[in-house]
Design an enzyme around this catalytic site. Structure first.
Site, mmCIF file in Angstrom:
data_model
loop_
_atom_site.group_PDB
_atom_site.id
_atom_site.type_symbol
_atom_site.label_atom_id
_atom_site.label_comp_id
_atom_site.label_asym_id
_atom_site.label_seq_id
_atom_site.Cartn_x
_atom_site.Cartn_y
_atom_site.Cartn_z
ATOM 1 N N ASP A 186 2.098 7.874 -9.904
ATOM 2 C CA ASP A 186 3.298 8.406 -10.563
ATOM 3 C C ASP A 186 3.959 7.382 -11.481
ATOM 4 O O ASP A 186 4.676 7.756 -12.415
ATOM 5 C CB ASP A 186 4.302 8.985 -9.560
ATOM 6 C CG ASP A 186 4.638 8.056 -8.421
ATOM 7 O OD1 ASP A 186 4.062 6.957 -8.359
ATOM 8 O OD2 ASP A 186 5.478 8.437 -7.591
HETATM 9 C C1 LAN Z 1 7.110 2.059 -2.754
HETATM 10 C C2 LAN Z 1 8.042 2.085 -3.863
HETATM 11 C C3 LAN Z 1 7.739 3.049 -4.931
HETATM 12 C C4 LAN Z 1 7.014 4.266 -4.436
HETATM 13 C C5 LAN Z 1 7.047 5.436 -5.443
HETATM 14 C C6 LAN Z 1 6.555 5.080 -6.820
HETATM 15 C C7 LAN Z 1 8.481 5.914 -5.587
HETATM 16 C C8 LAN Z 1 6.214 6.554 -4.862
HETATM 17 O O1 LAN Z 1 6.342 7.706 -5.638
HETATM 18 C C9 LAN Z 1 4.810 6.112 -4.552
HETATM 19 C C10 LAN Z 1 4.808 4.986 -3.518
HETATM 20 C C11 LAN Z 1 5.659 3.775 -3.924
HETATM 21 C C12 LAN Z 1 4.879 2.966 -4.910
HETATM 22 C C13 LAN Z 1 5.958 2.849 -2.746
HETATM 23 C C14 LAN Z 1 4.997 2.663 -1.646
HETATM 24 C C15 LAN Z 1 5.460 1.859 -0.436
HETATM 25 C C16 LAN Z 1 6.362 0.714 -0.805
HETATM 26 C C17 LAN Z 1 5.608 -0.228 -1.695
HETATM 27 C C18 LAN Z 1 7.561 1.303 -1.548
HETATM 28 C C19 LAN Z 1 8.384 2.300 -0.766
HETATM 29 C C20 LAN Z 1 8.435 0.089 -1.695
HETATM 30 C C21 LAN Z 1 8.262 -0.687 -0.388
HETATM 31 C C22 LAN Z 1 7.040 -0.091 0.320
HETATM 32 C C23 LAN Z 1 6.212 -1.158 1.031
HETATM 33 C C24 LAN Z 1 5.168 -0.486 1.895
HETATM 34 C C25 LAN Z 1 7.154 -2.045 1.835
HETATM 35 C C26 LAN Z 1 6.486 -3.021 2.706
HETATM 36 C C27 LAN Z 1 6.370 -2.447 4.026
HETATM 37 C C28 LAN Z 1 5.217 -2.180 4.639
HETATM 38 C C29 LAN Z 1 5.210 -1.168 5.708
HETATM 39 C C30 LAN Z 1 3.955 -2.855 4.280
#
Ligand code: LAN
Length: 698
Positions: free
Chosen positions: A429
């Protein structure tokens, strides 16, 4: 603060320099210093309110064109930062130390003094023990009243023995928990044949990238050297003497308050088998497993300039590189430097962020909002939009990862990342919203030459088409690699749905709307494939609709968020309130949730409990999402939209900004995460759009 292409680094300046106005509005705003912004003429209609909103938001644009922001929320990241730095001796500046202590003090739960898994959650063993330990490593005395209170909560919750798996891991690294108390995480799993459905390369990318260094450090039973502080912690966080704890009996001991995903029988069975193996692990196999994992860690570091996929694997990789490559190695030094990218100084102190920022995500929404509503057409905003376009130009990835297939990575040529190009991961996305933003800006601005060529946009299209799953939907980072049943071995205990990268309504909508916009401007490139992809995506969206008529959000809160996306998808094939049962059900649900004051408010708890839970207060961001959803649906009645707009306008401050309200985002079902820039992008978008929309209703 921002330097380069979107990297954020906070630098401390002397009070004298601060007084001499060396700080910009941008910095002042984020650390909560008063900002002298102009009082704007009171808006008399929605368009003027949107315009005022942007007049303020423009002040927060960095010179390089993007909008920095605080990406806080999870409460298990700073502990990794501090434990990882402590055990490797990576320095922490005094100012940072003080600001981190301030952050944790101010975020302690007012009633019991503990911390949750995220800033708005109830106190848990995971959050409280890890942050307590963090404060101690940051130099806070055990007898400080805040520590006494927090320790009381740890003991009330049963002590640190019942901390969930990731907590057990961090405490073991610090040598305040015994590795025997951890379920096995053997690196040999990576040596299994790749065709096996449980091979780790098939797991969701965040899960496998965290388990990789975890398995290395488990495999060698890494632990910090004992010292007085470590000995003291062993006495502070348990309810029984450290020496008398039956460690193997703790492997499956998880405090009830923390448990979101209890172990399945399959997982317990797997752990029993691995436990037996661990007792007689074959040294050459272990070595081969460790070597394989180390090689992957090295590739991950090199692919991302030591930023890594996220904050968790970042700090674990740092420890591995320190252990293997040594404190003087380039790798370790680069790691130490790059920690900086994850730190953010906010109103309440310094925290570690969910990623190295949400740069692309934020710029993509505001760019589209401005271009679609006409606010961007105003002369006064042109220069700012040009800068946004420039940033997008630089942020697009124009090559595949350095280590590509050998690191199990997907292609990135043509993609946009969630944060920066340096981090370099494609997210479906983000690639899509990045392309939409570029199309909007390039087509709407009077640019002489389009900086992003047709060829480069075709590359994005290739990436997007390639990432569609056979189900018609899009997952986040990769095409689906494993069966859903893999979730049965989710070992995290605290996160839901983390084993497989599945389809999400949000990602699917972004992908499909981007492809459709592209087709409008470039009708010949892979036209039939785009049309076919669109049809399959719409089928997926229909199937994903919840029984209540809305769509459950996976990355934002929650039904309101995903329903906005889903209705945008359906609008592409002409499905509206008038002609589609599915759209009508969604709108009826939204309308039934509109409050007396004209707004919407949904709690983050919806994401955890999977049913609509009202927030105690109306939220401007969710009101904007609901309003946009209704407009995508071509909702024919004026009043709800008008009332929604009035609510958003009523909350606008005289300088055009909106105050921060509740947290906006979520991940893995249980962790809330902040998107503070949404209060600008989506409000401006909704207000600008509703102004035009209400005119069409007459
Ligand atoms: C994110 C942030 C952005 C998010 C969107 C783009 C909004 C979504 O549409 C797709 C998935 C994604 C990229 C995403 C995946 C998981 C993330 C990276 C996070 C929520 C930000 C933090 C999270 C990450 C897993 C945090 C670290 C924690 C762990 C459990 C490893």
């Amino acid at each position: 603060m921002p330097d380069g292409l979107g990297d954020h680094h906070w630098h401390y300046i002397s009070e004298k320099a601060a007084k001499a106005k060396k700080q910009r509005v941008l910095e002042k705003y984020w650390i909560g210093e008063p900002v002298k912004a102009k009082k704007l003429p009171r808006a008399t209609n929605a368009f003027d309110a949107a315009k005022n909103g942007y007049t303020f938001y423009k002040l927060l644009q960095a010179p390089d064109g993007h909008w920095p922001g605080e990406y806080s929320g999870p409460h298990f990241l700073l502990p990794g930062y501090i434990i990882g730095s402590y055990v490797t001796g990576a320095p922490i500046k005094e100012e940072e130390r003080l600001e981190m202590v301030r952050w944790l003090f101010l975020r302690a739960h007012p009633e019991d003094g503990g911390w949750g898994i995220h800033v708005e959650g109830k106190s848990t063993v995971f959050g409280t023990v890890l942050n307590y330990v963090t404060l101690r490593l940051l130099g806070v005395d055990a007898e400080h009243p805040i520590m006494i209170k927090a320790r009381g909560t740890i003991h009330k919750l049963g002590g640190a023995t019942g901390i969930p798996a990731w907590g057990k891991f961090w405490l073991s690294v610090l040598n305040v928990y015994d590795w025997e108390g951890n379920n096995p995480i053997p690196p040999e799993l990576w040596l299994l044949p790749e065709w096996l459905p449980i091979h780790p390369y098939r797991w969701w990318i965040h899960t496998r990238n965290v388990y990789m260094p975890m398995s290395y450090l488990y495999g060698i039973r890494y632990k910090a050297e004992e010292n007085d502080l470590i000995l003291a912690l062993r006495q502070e966080i348990y309810t029984e003497p450290y020496g008398s704890i039956d460690w193997p009996a703790q492997r499956n001991n998880v405090a009830a308050i923390d448990t979101y995903v209890p172990h399945t029988r399959v997982l317990d069975g797997l752990f029993s088998i691995l436990g037996v193996y661990e007792g007689c692990a074959i040294p050459p196999l272990r070595r081969a497993g460790l070597d394989f994992v180390y090689d992957q860690i090295k590739k991950e570091d090199e692919n991302t300039s030591y930023q890594d996929l996220g904050p968790v694997n970042k700090m674990m990789n740092l420890i591995v590189r320190h252990y293997v490559d040594g404190p003087e190695s380039v790798a370790f030094k680069e790691h130490v430097k790059r920690r900086q990218d994850f730190l953010w100084l906010g109103v309440d102190g310094m925290m570690m962020c969910g990623t190295n920022g949400s740069q692309l995500w934020d710029i993509a929404f505001i760019s589209q909002a401005l271009a679609e509503t006409g606010v961007g057409d105003l002369e006064e905003n042109r220069e700012s939009m040009m800068r946004a376009l420039e940033w997008l130009d630089h942020a697009q990835m124009q090559s595949n990862p350095l280590h590509f297939k050998s690191a199990y990575r997907e292609a990135t040529k043509g993609a946009w990342p969630f944060s920066t190009k340096t981090q370099g991961y494609v997210v479906s996305d983000c690639a899509a919203e990045g392309m939409k933003a570029v199309l909007y800006l390039q087509e709407n601005l009077p640019v002489k030459e389009r900086p992003i060529s047709e060829r480069r946009l075709c590359d994005t299209v290739d990436i997007l088409l390639d990432m569609q799953n056979s189900t018609g939907g899009w997952a986040s980072y990769e095409r689906r690699r494993a069966p859903m049943a893999l979730e049965l071995i989710n070992p995290s205990e605290v996160f839901g749905d983390i084993m497989v990268d599945v389809d999400y309504p949000e990602c699917t909508t972004s992908a499909i709307t981007a492809l459709s916009h592209f087709r409008k401007h470039y009708p010949n490139y892979r036209a039939n494939e785009i049309e076919a992809a669109k049809k399959r995506a719409v089928d997926y969206i229909h199937n994903a609709q919840d029984a209540n008529g809305a769509w459950l959000g996976r990355w934002g809160i929650c039904f309101t968020y995903a329903t906005m996306f889903a209705l945008e998808s359906l609008s592409l094939v002409g499905e509206t309130y008038e002609n589609s049962e599915s759209v009508r059900r969604a709108c009826d649900l939204l309308i039934s949730k509109q409050r007396e004051d004209g707004g919407w408010g949904e709690s983050w708890e919806t994401c955890e409990k999977l049913e609509w839970i009202e927030h105690e207060n109306t939220q401007v961001v969710q009101t904007a999402w609901a309003g946009l959803a209704l407009m995508y649906a071509n909702y024919p009645h004026r009043a709800p939209l008008q009332r929604a707009a009035e609510l958003i306008i009523s909350r606008q401050l005289p300088d055009g900004s909106w105050p921060q309200e509740a947290i906006e985002g979520v991940f893995n079902k249980t962790v809330a995460i902040a998107y503070p820039n949404f209060k600008f992008s989506f409000t401006i978008w909704m207000l600008g759009k509703v102004h035009l929309y209400l005119k069409t209703l007459g």
